[in-house]
Design a protein around this motif. Structure first.
Motif, PDB file in Angstrom:
ATOM      1  N   ARG A 353       3.039  -3.536  -7.511  1.00 50.78           N
ATOM      2  CA  ARG A 353       3.462  -2.771  -6.344  1.00 50.78           C
ATOM      3  C   ARG A 353       4.992  -2.689  -6.287  1.00 50.78           C
ATOM      4  N   HIS A 354       5.653  -3.799  -6.620  1.00 50.70           N
ATOM      5  CA  HIS A 354       7.124  -3.825  -6.677  1.00 50.70           C
ATOM      6  C   HIS A 354       7.642  -2.816  -7.706  1.00 50.70           C
ATOM      7  N   LEU A 355       7.019  -2.766  -8.889  1.00 53.64           N
ATOM      8  CA  LEU A 355       7.435  -1.800  -9.909  1.00 53.64           C
ATOM      9  C   LEU A 355       7.300  -0.367  -9.390  1.00 53.64           C
ATOM     10  N   CYS A 356       6.195  -0.095  -8.693  1.00 57.56           N
ATOM     11  CA  CYS A 356       5.994   1.256  -8.156  1.00 57.56           C
ATOM     12  C   CYS A 356       7.067   1.592  -7.126  1.00 57.56           C
ATOM     13  N   LEU A 357       7.344   0.663  -6.230  1.00 55.14           N
ATOM     14  CA  LEU A 357       8.358   0.919  -5.207  1.00 55.14           C
ATOM     15  C   LEU A 357       9.730   1.132  -5.830  1.00 55.14           C
ATOM     16  N   GLU A 358      10.070   0.299  -6.811  1.00 53.59           N
ATOM     17  CA  GLU A 358      11.376   0.388  -7.455  1.00 53.59           C
ATOM     18  C   GLU A 358      11.555   1.713  -8.181  1.00 53.59           C
ATOM     19  N   ASN A 359      10.462   2.308  -8.644  1.00 52.00           N
ATOM     20  CA  ASN A 359      10.542   3.530  -9.442  1.00 52.00           C
ATOM     21  C   ASN A 359      10.007   4.760  -8.700  1.00 52.00           C
ATOM     22  N   GLU A 360       9.864   4.614  -7.379  1.00 53.85           N
ATOM     23  CA  GLU A 360       9.455   5.720  -6.510  1.00 53.85           C
ATOM     24  C   GLU A 360       8.138   6.354  -6.972  1.00 53.85           C
ATOM     25  N   VAL A 361       7.199   5.471  -7.318  1.00 51.81           N
ATOM     26  CA  VAL A 361       5.854   5.885  -7.710  1.00 51.81           C
ATOM     27  C   VAL A 361       4.902   5.514  -6.585  1.00 51.81           C
ATOM     28  N   PRO A 362       4.149   6.458  -6.033  1.00 49.35           N
ATOM     29  CA  PRO A 362       3.181   6.100  -4.988  1.00 49.35           C
ATOM     30  C   PRO A 362       2.104   5.189  -5.551  1.00 49.35           C
ATOM     31  N   VAL A 363       1.588   4.301  -4.722  1.00 45.83           N
ATOM     32  CA  VAL A 363       0.601   3.335  -5.197  1.00 45.83           C
ATOM     33  C   VAL A 363      -0.475   3.155  -4.134  1.00 45.83           C
ATOM     34  N   GLN A 364      -1.713   2.903  -4.575  1.00 45.08           N
ATOM     35  CA  GLN A 364      -2.859   2.780  -3.681  1.00 45.08           C
ATOM     36  C   GLN A 364      -3.652   1.515  -4.029  1.00 45.08           C
ATOM     37  N   SER A 365      -4.632   1.190  -3.191  1.00 50.09           N
ATOM     38  CA  SER A 365      -5.501   0.041  -3.432  1.00 50.09           C
ATOM     39  C   SER A 365      -6.958   0.469  -3.359  1.00 50.09           C
ATOM     40  N   PHE A 366      -7.803  -0.219  -4.149  1.00 52.73           N
ATOM     41  CA  PHE A 366      -9.238   0.035  -4.111  1.00 52.73           C
ATOM     42  C   PHE A 366      -9.987  -1.284  -4.040  1.00 52.73           C
ATOM     43  N   VAL A 367     -10.895  -1.369  -3.078  1.00 56.74           N
ATOM     44  CA  VAL A 367     -11.886  -2.436  -2.992  1.00 56.74           C
ATOM     45  C   VAL A 367     -13.231  -1.768  -2.761  1.00 56.74           C
ATOM     46  N   VAL A 368     -14.239  -2.136  -3.515  1.00 56.52           N
ATOM     47  CA  VAL A 368     -15.548  -1.514  -3.361  1.00 56.52           C
ATOM     48  C   VAL A 368     -16.153  -1.906  -2.012  1.00 56.52           C
ATOM     49  N   ARG A 369     -16.996  -1.057  -1.468  1.00 59.51           N
ATOM     50  CA  ARG A 369     -17.724  -1.400  -0.244  1.00 59.51           C
ATOM     51  C   ARG A 369     -18.438  -2.740  -0.415  1.00 59.51           C
ATOM     52  N   SER A 370     -18.496  -3.514   0.637  1.00 56.41           N
ATOM     53  CA  SER A 370     -19.091  -4.853   0.565  1.00 56.41           C
ATOM     54  C   SER A 370     -20.597  -4.819   0.334  1.00 56.41           C
ATOM     55  N   ASP A 371     -21.217  -3.666   0.544  1.00 54.23           N
ATOM     56  CA  ASP A 371     -22.657  -3.547   0.323  1.00 54.23           C
ATOM     57  C   ASP A 371     -22.981  -2.798  -0.966  1.00 54.23           C
ATOM     58  N   MET A 372     -21.989  -2.669  -1.861  1.00 52.03           N
ATOM     59  CA  MET A 372     -22.208  -1.996  -3.144  1.00 52.03           C
ATOM     60  C   MET A 372     -21.741  -2.880  -4.292  1.00 52.03           C
ATOM     61  N   ALA A 373     -22.361  -2.703  -5.458  1.00 58.34           N
ATOM     62  CA  ALA A 373     -21.947  -3.440  -6.647  1.00 58.34           C
ATOM     63  C   ALA A 373     -20.631  -2.874  -7.170  1.00 58.34           C
ATOM     64  N   CYS A 374     -19.879  -3.707  -7.854  1.00 56.61           N
ATOM     65  CA  CYS A 374     -18.569  -3.318  -8.378  1.00 56.61           C
ATOM     66  C   CYS A 374     -18.615  -3.261  -9.901  1.00 56.61           C
ATOM     67  N   GLY A 375     -18.024  -2.226 -10.477  1.00 56.17           N
ATOM     68  CA  GLY A 375     -17.875  -2.168 -11.927  1.00 56.17           C
ATOM     69  C   GLY A 375     -16.830  -3.150 -12.403  1.00 56.17           C
TER      70      GLY A 375
END
Length: 429
Positions: A353-375
């Motif tokens: 996240r620090h690298l993205c901020l330093e280089n003006e790259v937008p960044v997002q987060s993903f967590v799977v729904r708690s009632d679904m399996a995760c790859g």
């Protein structure tokens, strides 16, 4: 820059219909940039500042630059991806002759979405092993032209089609290649021998074996009313391979940098050239200090595991946690799972996240729904094999594992920018 990167990706996808072709394409680009090929069966003589690459099984590749800073002090910066994608692979004795049609029996490789394979113009590519003048050789082939199709059954004969139906891979997926006349006999190996002659001028005494996959001949393209999207086959995960390559080629010579593109991620990674095999560790042990110093190098290092993420789909928004719905063209996604399906922790995520901020790259987060399996990805596997700190990231996409996937046309530039910054970063956490 954006248009150039997107066109480069389109060209790379076209040249890479199989993991074998993707590896060859990566190697060709590395050699053009001055990287030296190493043979695993021969002694290696490497030096600081040198740039090298090694392949295994023709389907996995590791490229590395030995930095001028000692890796025992500065660590190594690793980016990991994979060369394979879900597809249809030809069986060993595939010839089927039904209703005077020549078809090939296929096996589903990986977790493919099967319905999009119907009514597509398909070609065939992969590796063929053959005997010539008493010697066993192998060669990559690519028919390129559309030579097969899997026609749908008309709605009149399958009135429940739009209510959903279970596709039987054994019965419904064999592609049609030709109509046969009378007692004409299909001979797939003869077809391959002819392709070897036409494509490479090789006269094989006998085709011994092969690893061949069908693929869609429609080219990848930038699409949308405002050119917002890039559509194509095998974006998972050749998009990450291409981004990692572009970043590596731009890396300064101070740091030790590695790009590893494994095969067999889609089927569990347990192979000699998969992430759950010894390839990466064996390569690193040949170029890094031995014993305790090797462990010290690894503990100074960081792996960015790059594999596509699930963007929130406007028609299926309820498939995402409402606070974690990554959007197309909004930057790379940090992938998090408390059960270690992803290897991200707060320290590795914070650094990315620090690298993205330093280089003006937008960044997002993903967590799977708690009632679904995760790859999962090569991240947890490589981390457990090597003991290296890892962050799992990827670009958001739609239709993952379809014959034609969709990504944002702005996001490749975002990913290349942050991976380039990662390879150049003077300090790791």
């Amino acid at each position: 820059m954006r248009d150039e990167l997107n066109q480069g990706l389109i060209d790379f996808l076209k040249a890479s219909p199989t993991p074998f072709h993707a590896t060859a394409s990566l190697a060709q680009r590395l050699e053009a940039a001055g990287y030296q090929r190493l043979d695993e069966r021969a002694p290696w003589h490497t030096e600081a500042g040198g740039r090298y690459y090694v392949t295994r099984n023709d389907s996995a590749i590791i490229a590395f630059q030995l930095g001028k800073r000692p890796p025992i002090e500065a660590g190594i910066r690793l980016v990991g991806a994979h060369t394979d994608s879900p597809c249809l692979r030809v069986k060993p004795q595939p010839e089927l002759q039904r209703q005077d049609f020549f078809q090939l029996g296929v096996e589903v490789y990986g977790g493919a979405l099967l319905a999009p394979w119907f009514d597509r113009d398909l070609s065939l590519a992969g590796r063929v092993t053959f005997r010539r003048d008493g010697k066993v050789e192998s060669q990559l082939i690519d028919f390129q032209n559309p030579i097969a199709v899997i026609p749908n059954l008309a709605i009149h004969l399958n009135r429940e089609a739009n209510q959903g139906w279970a596709i039987n891979p054994q019965n419904e997926l064999p592609p049609i290649l030709a109509q046969l006349a009378g007692a004409e006999k299909a001979d797939f190996r003869a077809l391959l021998a002819n392709q070897l002659a036409q494509e490479h001028g090789l006269n094989a005494d006998a085709v011994l074996d092969y690893e061949l996959s069908f693929y869609d001949t429609q080219s990848a393209a930038v699409i949308g009313l405002s050119n917002d999207f890039i559509a194509g086959a095998r974006l998972d995960n050749l998009l990450s391979c291409y981004a990692g390559l572009q970043a590596l080629l731009a890396a300064p010579d101070a740091q030790s940098c590695v790009l590893v593109c494994n095969d067999h991620e889609e089927v569990g990674s347990s192979s000699a050239c998969g992430a759950d095999g010894p390839m990466l560790e064996q390569v690193l042990r040949r170029v890094l200090p031995e014993g305790d110093d090797f462990v010290r190098c690894i503990q100074h290092s960081l792996l960015v595991s790059a594999d596509n993420a699930h963007a929130v789909h406007p028609n299926y928004a309820d498939k995402h946690d409402e606070n974690h719905g990554p959007k197309l063209n909004a930057g790379p996604v940090i992938k998090i799972n408390s059960n270690q399906r992803y290897a991200t922790n707060s320290e590795s995520a914070g650094f990315f996240r620090h690298l993205c901020l330093e280089n003006e790259v937008p960044v997002q987060s993903f967590v799977v729904r708690s009632d679904m399996a995760c790859g999962s990805t090569i991240g947890p596997i490589t981390a457990s094999q090597l003991g290296v700190r890892t962050v799992d990231i990827g670009l958001p996409t739609f239709a993952m594992h379809s014959i034609r996937e969709l990504a944002g046309s702005h996001d490749l530039e975002h990913l290349v920018k942050v991976l380039t910054a990662f390879y150049a970063s003077p300090e790791l956490p």
